[in-house]
Design an enzyme around this catalytic site. Structure first.
Site, mmCIF file in Angstrom:
data_model
loop_
_atom_site.group_PDB
_atom_site.id
_atom_site.type_symbol
_atom_site.label_atom_id
_atom_site.label_comp_id
_atom_site.label_asym_id
_atom_site.label_seq_id
_atom_site.Cartn_x
_atom_site.Cartn_y
_atom_site.Cartn_z
ATOM 1 N N SER A 406 2.905 15.943 -21.199
ATOM 2 C CA SER A 406 3.506 14.864 -21.986
ATOM 3 C C SER A 406 3.801 13.635 -21.134
ATOM 4 O O SER A 406 2.905 12.991 -20.607
ATOM 5 C CB SER A 406 4.761 15.394 -22.687
ATOM 6 O OG SER A 406 5.234 14.491 -23.652
ATOM 7 N N LYS A 431 -1.054 17.578 -23.154
ATOM 8 C CA LYS A 431 -0.288 17.265 -24.367
ATOM 9 C C LYS A 431 -0.336 15.755 -24.574
ATOM 10 O O LYS A 431 0.468 15.007 -24.032
ATOM 11 C CB LYS A 431 1.155 17.742 -24.263
ATOM 12 C CG LYS A 431 1.996 17.426 -25.504
ATOM 13 C CD LYS A 431 3.425 17.916 -25.348
ATOM 14 C CE LYS A 431 4.269 17.600 -26.584
ATOM 15 N NZ LYS A 431 4.594 16.172 -26.700
#
Length: 519
Positions: A406, A431
């Site tokens: 992320s 991600k």
């Protein structure tokens, strides 16, 4: 033209804008009418100061679209609670006139279930207006609300009702769009805010026995001052035995107002593995600052005999304080004449996207693109710096691995694609999605995937990850064994001496400096 079916008095009304009229609606009440739609402001504006994984139950301007939806839903829910009715009006994409739809569903006789019904409407509405996939995984999202409401009506417990919401969310095919409980949300806020009131203990359940074990104490915290040590078992808190209590529940019991006390019973384990008896400590609660940053200076001798210094910075999470704390750490090391840096993002699962963008700006100059976002309409937009000034221009290596996800990948991609850093380690998690976080009226929180992102070089990240420039492998370490002893013999950080990826990173920095590589 308006069509109305007279409702029964014991049925509440659900009112929502209808961008896609359902094919069939198994509801006793339908009403179509025209009204002015609100214009939804994009939550993906091209500004490096916008954040996405932030709370939207505030008056701040971050994640504009979610905030507007949240505030409208919240007011309507509270205003209609006394009448046992729910009225929801959602902001929409177009200012043009459009149809609206009113559907009636019965409110559960079980009070705790009826509360969850309102949470269902909130969650459904937020997803309807902001979820990145406008097809909702190729299903009729309006009908999904009706189906879930009907399934929820006969239930008698809140847990079962929440289970229905989670089941509805699972049909979106996105594991990152999810609902968390009020307690889980409080823990999330503590992690992102970086502050809590408690004793400063990290605890976890021992997998084999289920016993609660002290993982560590925050330096200088009340627990640290009370002499609590890593590895001790947590037996009781304020007279309550911890058998069968999970770590989150125990953590809640340790937290409390500053100035209050908590009595803890601990069982130590001797080196032989035998228990050494139970001791009791009384610990005062205080403000606890959770720092996501740890740093040190790695001294070493270069092949030509010079003493060199490498600044090592470990970032464990992207909290609200991450950028400011990193800036302070780098400034401090600059004052000690550090010549190069290692930024360790291994096993950093992410956090606040805004924090990741702010950290990137500490290392970059100018108007560089930090990341590209792709919204639900498929529009790709850059998020750029504005007249950035790096804290340092010294050579930089970023450590990544399969646990870097992320915001870690956003940061690694920004530094790598702009030519600022070499990546060392293993391919990242992959991600490539951004979530908004909205606190709902019952204290729970909804995470909704609102955008996808690409690296500045427009490389796909989601389910792919970022490949490092140099893999940290056994073969790589073996090839450096002739150089490692001379480099490391003067090191004052023995824990990093055994870290093979740090050794590889230092070798890369040394190579860049000897070759005069620009950074």
């Amino acid at each position: 033209m308006e069509t109305t079916v007279t409702p029964k008095l014991d049925l509440p009304l659900l009112h929502f804008s209808n961008t896609r009229k359902p094919n069939s609606i198994p509801s006793p009440i339908l009403r179509f009418s025209s009204f002015n739609r609100h214009k939804k402001r994009s939550c993906l504006a091209s500004s490096s100061r916008l954040g996405f994984e932030t709370e939207t139950k505030t008056t701040e301007s971050e994640s504009h679209g979610v905030l507007m939806v949240k505030s409208i839903i919240g007011r309507r829910l509270l205003g209609c609670a006394a009448a046992a009715a729910v009225a929801v009006s959602l902001c929409c994409d177009s200012p043009a006139l459009a149809e609206s739809l009113t559907i009636a569903f019965p409110v559960s006789r079980a009070r705790e279930v009826s509360t969850v019904q309102r949470t269902l409407v909130e969650a459904w509405g937020l997803i309807r207006e902001t979820f990145v996939d406008p097809t909702f995984n190729h299903q009729d999202w309006d009908s999904k609300l009706q189906q879930t409401m009907v399934e929820m009506f006969p239930l008698r417990s809140a847990d079962a009702a929440y289970g229905k919401i989670k089941a509805m969310l699972s049909t979106l095919g996105d594991p990152f769009t999810r609902l968390i409980s009020p307690k889980e949300y409080q823990s999330f806020r503590i992690g992102s805010d970086g502050n809590l009131q408690g004793v400063g203990l990290f605890i976890n359940s021992e997998p084999r026995t289920g016993h609660l074990v002290v993982m560590s104490c925050i330096e200088g915290s009340p627990a640290d001052r009370a002499g609590i040590h890593e590895g001790e078992k947590l037996v009781e808190i304020n007279g309550e035995k911890m058998d069968g209590i999970d770590s989150e529940a125990a953590a809640q019991k340790l937290r409390g107002r500053v100035g209050t006390f908590v009595t803890i019973k601990l069982k130590s384990v001797k080196e032989s593995g035998t228990d050494s008896g139970i001791r009791e400590v009384k610990v005062s609660r205080d403000y606890i600052k959770l720092s996501p940053i740890s740093s040190t200076i790695i001294p070493h001798t270069t092949p030509d005999g010079r003493l060199a210094k490498t600044g090592y910075v470990k970032l464990t999470a992207f909290s609200q304080t991450a950028a400011s704390e990193m800036e302070n750490a780098v400034h401090e090391m600059e004052n000690q004449n550090v010549q190069s840096y290692i930024l360790d993002l291994r096993n950093n699962p992410g956090g606040l996207v805004k924090a990741g963008l702010d950290v990137a700006q500490l290392w970059l100059d100018g108007d560089e693109t930090l990341v590209y976002t792709i919204d639900r309409e498929g529009v790709t937009s850059p998020i750029n710096m504005i007249d950035g000034h790096a804290v340092t221009h010294d050579p930089l290596v970023v450590l990544v691995n399969e646990g870097s996800a992320s915001a870690s990948e956003i940061l690694a991609g920004a530094l790598h694609d702009n030519g600022r850093a070499t990546l060392v380690g293993n391919r990242t998690f992959g991600k490539g999605k951004i979530q908004s976080v909205t606190e709902l009226n019952d204290g729970s929180a909804l995470f909704v995937t609102v955008a996808k992102y690409l690296s500045p070089s427009l490389h796909e990240i989601d389910q792919v990850g970022i490949a490092p420039d140099v893999n940290c492998t056994t073969d790589m370490i073996d090839s450096l064994t002739g150089e490692i002893p001379n480099k490391k013999m003067n090191s004052s950080v023995p824990l990093l001496e055994a870290d093979s990826c740090v050794v590889v990173a230092e070798h890369e920095l040394e190579t860049r400096q000897s070759n005069g590589t620009a950074s």
